[in-house]
Design an enzyme around this catalytic site. Structure first.
Site, PDB file in Angstrom:
ATOM      1  CB  ALA A 150      -0.917   0.009   1.221  1.00 41.79           C
ATOM      2  CB  CYS A 151       1.884   3.902  -1.886  1.00 43.71           C
ATOM      3  SG  CYS A 151       1.011   4.034  -3.464  1.00 43.71           S
ATOM      4  CB  SER A 152      -0.440   8.241  -0.712  1.00 41.11           C
ATOM      5  OG  SER A 152       0.435   8.473   0.362  1.00 41.11           O
TER       6      SER A 152
END
Length: 230
Positions: free
Chosen positions: A173-175
């Protein structure tokens, strides 16, 4: 008389600017060309203007795996069947099937708020070195008003391996999340930090790698369980 021209071109890993929920890492490289009747008396590998020494294309570092073109990374992700999952599905997999959410955002953002139970290994970090190449990159960031440039974290895989086995079930996951799905405007989809991280993981032997569709922003928006370290 010497005339110097300097151009600034976007780094291939990033094409959008930082904002609160979708910070991205804009990196720029400086290239320099000169016109002079005394070129034969100058060094062939670099040019110096005042206190800033700028390397030319011949001395730039070779691309790292993370810097490969998105088209190449996307093809590998599709071949390795790196599937995107919705945030609610990710929460279910985390609770019922022992999936681990690997948050690859900067450590400061992770500490502010992150999915409950997630672990953090940042895919990028602040530029630490002060070589001529790093100074040039800092200068390019400063030109755009960005005074804390970032670089690929060379210890990313090592850090993940210290926390997770190769057969771990991982949701990266990232932003913002990005997408491999083609659209009319983006025929190759959209690259993101989580996809770069997933690409590096599958290249290094991780077998069960998934991707968080919509990223942490979507997790926040759906009001799913959060933790904070501040």
């Amino acid at each position: 008389m010497v005339a110097a021209f300097t151009s600034i071109s976007p780094h291939p890993l990033s094409s959008y600017l930082h904002h609160k929920f979708q910070p991205s890492l804009l990196a720029y490289s400086l290239s320099s060309t000169t016109e002079s009747t005394n070129l034969s008396n100058r060094g062939k590998n670099s040019s110096t203007y005042g206190p800033l020494r700028i390397q030319n294309a011949a001395t730039k570092p070779a691309k790292s795996p993370a810097e490969e073109d998105w088209k190449i990374k996307r093809q590998v992700l599709l071949e390795k069947k790196v599937r995107s999952v919705d945030v609610k599905e990710a929460l279910r997999l985390q609770k019922e099937n022992n999936f681990v959410i690997l948050d690859v955002r900067p450590e400061a953002e992770f500490k502010e708020a992150h999915p409950a139970g997630a672990i953090n290994v940042q895919i990028y970090r602040l530029i630490k070195e002060w070589t001529a190449w790093d100074i040039a990159r800092r200068a390019a960031f400063a030109f755009f008003g960005i005074f804390q440039g970032t670089e690929e974290n060379p210890e990313f895989i090592q850090s993940v391996e210290s926390k997770l086995p190769k057969d771990a079930k991982i949701i990266v996951a990232c932003s913002s999340g990005g997408t491999t799905r083609p659209t009319q405007n983006l025929p190759e989809g959209q690259q993101s930090r989580s996809f770069i991280a997933a690409y590096l993981l599958v290249l290094n032997g991780f077998k069960n790698v998934y991707h968080l569709d919509g990223g942490i922003y979507k997790w926040f928006k759906e009001d799913l369980p959060l933790e904070s370290e501040e």
